[in-house]
Enzyme design. Structure first.
Site, PDB file in Angstrom:
ATOM      1  N   LYS A 180     -20.704   3.488  50.057  1.00 46.83           N
ATOM      2  CA  LYS A 180     -21.385   3.077  48.834  1.00 46.83           C
ATOM      3  C   LYS A 180     -20.587   1.945  48.204  1.00 46.83           C
ATOM      4  O   LYS A 180     -19.408   2.092  47.895  1.00 46.83           O
ATOM      5  CB  LYS A 180     -21.468   4.262  47.876  1.00 46.83           C
ATOM      6  CG  LYS A 180     -22.096   3.901  46.559  1.00 46.83           C
ATOM      7  CD  LYS A 180     -22.391   5.137  45.742  1.00 46.83           C
ATOM      8  CE  LYS A 180     -22.954   4.772  44.391  1.00 46.83           C
ATOM      9  NZ  LYS A 180     -23.262   5.964  43.613  1.00 46.83           N
ATOM     10  N   ARG A 238     -29.272   2.836  36.509  1.00 43.36           N
ATOM     11  CA  ARG A 238     -28.428   3.234  35.368  1.00 43.36           C
ATOM     12  C   ARG A 238     -29.251   3.248  34.094  1.00 43.36           C
ATOM     13  O   ARG A 238     -29.015   4.054  33.194  1.00 43.36           O
ATOM     14  CB  ARG A 238     -27.221   2.298  35.272  1.00 43.36           C
ATOM     15  CG  ARG A 238     -26.272   2.516  36.448  1.00 43.36           C
ATOM     16  CD  ARG A 238     -25.083   1.573  36.415  1.00 43.36           C
ATOM     17  NE  ARG A 238     -24.299   1.692  37.643  1.00 43.36           N
ATOM     18  CZ  ARG A 238     -23.363   0.823  38.023  1.00 43.36           C
ATOM     19  NH1 ARG A 238     -23.100  -0.221  37.264  1.00 43.36           N
ATOM     20  NH2 ARG A 238     -22.701   1.018  39.142  1.00 43.36           N
ATOM     21  N   LYS A 254     -25.415   2.307  51.225  1.00 47.41           N
ATOM     22  CA  LYS A 254     -26.039   1.988  49.942  1.00 47.41           C
ATOM     23  C   LYS A 254     -25.317   0.829  49.281  1.00 47.41           C
ATOM     24  O   LYS A 254     -24.094   0.871  49.220  1.00 47.41           O
ATOM     25  CB  LYS A 254     -25.958   3.243  49.078  1.00 47.41           C
ATOM     26  CG  LYS A 254     -26.444   3.094  47.689  1.00 47.41           C
ATOM     27  CD  LYS A 254     -26.196   4.401  46.973  1.00 47.41           C
ATOM     28  CE  LYS A 254     -26.631   4.214  45.540  1.00 47.41           C
ATOM     29  NZ  LYS A 254     -26.243   5.329  44.739  1.00 47.41           N
ATOM     30  N   SER A 261     -32.419   0.826  43.349  1.00 48.50           N
ATOM     31  CA  SER A 261     -33.307   0.439  42.243  1.00 48.50           C
ATOM     32  C   SER A 261     -33.478  -1.069  42.099  1.00 48.50           C
ATOM     33  O   SER A 261     -34.595  -1.553  41.873  1.00 48.50           O
ATOM     34  CB  SER A 261     -32.765   1.038  40.941  1.00 48.50           C
ATOM     35  OG  SER A 261     -31.420   0.631  40.729  1.00 48.50           O
ATOM     36  N   TYR A 284     -37.906   4.190  46.329  1.00 48.18           N
ATOM     37  CA  TYR A 284     -38.829   4.440  45.222  1.00 48.18           C
ATOM     38  C   TYR A 284     -40.262   4.109  45.629  1.00 48.18           C
ATOM     39  O   TYR A 284     -41.194   4.377  44.886  1.00 48.18           O
ATOM     40  CB  TYR A 284     -38.392   3.635  43.988  1.00 48.18           C
ATOM     41  CG  TYR A 284     -36.980   4.001  43.563  1.00 48.18           C
ATOM     42  CD1 TYR A 284     -36.738   5.127  42.787  1.00 48.18           C
ATOM     43  CD2 TYR A 284     -35.876   3.251  43.994  1.00 48.18           C
ATOM     44  CE1 TYR A 284     -35.439   5.490  42.429  1.00 48.18           C
ATOM     45  CE2 TYR A 284     -34.580   3.600  43.645  1.00 48.18           C
ATOM     46  CZ  TYR A 284     -34.370   4.726  42.866  1.00 48.18           C
ATOM     47  OH  TYR A 284     -33.089   5.087  42.534  1.00 48.18           O
TER      48      TYR A 284
END
Ligand code: PBG
Length: 330
Positions: A201, A211, A255, A281, A319
């Site tokens: 990550k 966030r 990620k 995101s 998503y």
């Protein structure tokens, strides 16, 4: 490359001429089995709240979550991921809400597990949804203290397992946490609870909208560079994965996703463990906004997801899972 031949007897366009022929020679494929759907949850009743920085993604109150789970099952999505938006009044320096058995995630787990068996639920292990400073661990002299944090993460993991979580997903990047969590799970008879390590990550600016979604953006005053990886490095990713495999991880995550396809390939070529990718995101919002504003066709969503499969990912947290699963089954 040997035996490649040459023009004019070789014409690579022959195999591309018709749609059926292109299907015959396709090397990658995307199915709902490849998708993990992240869902943001919040307190309250009958709420579907939009998130400014993530068009088309919402925070749902728990009474709305059951329907979403049923939808995921109908669409053959194998797993969902739960992320809580914790009210500020429940956050503190130590993130103690993380180990409260009545926190949002625990309530959601009990609710879902009572009713649905045939879907996996993964939960993040990290303190950032619960701390007033937005960091993934506890601070000592303004530095995230590794070993103190791991102790809390172990407690958080045990609690999640007790509530019915199928896949414990440490996203905190503390050293040694996979081993400590595995040991504690085994000792407490959760031998078959899986661990998905966010092994690779990066300290990335692509996490901004997330966030915002969990309400830690305004709280976080610095970056996470002293625990998350430096995006200039790739060999270091091999060390992270090797350690986590040794410590008992069942799968590893890379990620962010699209800017890190080289890392997915690198890990795939060096280890046998299943590798997941997180289309985070910021990647989602970039694509979504481009589609919304008619700058790019919505076909880029499928293309972006195929890029993960081509790079070697076994599954993708995205998503887009909900909307893509629909299209794939048509
Ligand atoms: C928290 C966590 C983050 C994401 C998943 N778990 C953010 C962070 O590390 O700051 C990012 C996911 C996304 O951007 O979609 N440890």
């Amino acid at each position: 490359m040997k035996n490649i031949g040459s023009y004019p007897n070789v014409r690579l366009r022959r195999n591309r001429k018709t749609e059926w022929s292109r299907r015959l020679v396709q090397e990658s494929n995307l199915s709902p089995n490849d998708l993990i759907w992240p869902i943001f949850i919040r307190e309250g009743k009958n709420i579907k709240e939009s998130i400014d920085t993530m068009p088309g993604v919402y925070r749902y109150s728990l009474d709305k979550v059951e329907k979403l789970v049923q939808r995921a099952i109908n669409k053959k999505i194998p797993m969902i991921a739960l992320f809580p938006n914790t009210p500020l009044s429940k956050k503190n320096k130590k993130g103690s809400e993380a180990v409260n058995k009545n926190n949002l995630v625990c309530k959601a787990l009990r609710l879902i597990k009572k009713k649905y068996k045939n879907i996996g639920i993964m939960c993040d292990v990290a303190l950032d949804p619960y701390t007033t400073h937005g960091h993934d661990g506890v601070l000592k002299d303004n530095y995230v203290d590794n070993d103190e944090t791991v102790k809390i993460l172990v407690k958080q993991s045990l609690l999640l397992a007790r509530m019915g979580c199928d896949v414990i997903a440490p996203s905190d990047m503390m050293d040694g946490r996979i081993g400590e969590i595995r040991k504690a799970l085994d000792k407490n008879n959760y031998k078959l609870v899986q661990i998905l390590s966010y092994a690779v990550k990066y300290a990335s600016s692509f996490y901004g909208p997330f966030r915002d979604a969990i309400g830690s953006k305004k709280l976080l005053k610095s970056d996470k560079k002293n625990y998350q990886m430096d995006f200039k490095n790739s060999k270091e990713a091999l060390r992270e994965v090797a350690l986590d495999i040794k410590e008992g991880a069942d799968f590893v995550m890379v990620k962010p996703g699209m800017p890190y396809l080289d890392i997915i390939r690198l890990i795939k070529d060096n280890f046998k463990i299943p590798v997941f990718a997180y289309q985070v995101s910021g990647e989602y919002s970039l694509i979504k906004n481009a589609v919304k504003n008619n700058i790019l066709s919505d076909k880029i969503i499928y293309e972006s997801l195929i890029s993960f499969k081509r790079a070697g990912a076994n599954a993708i947290i995205t998503y887009f899972a909900d909307e893509v699963a629909d299209k794939l089954s048509k």
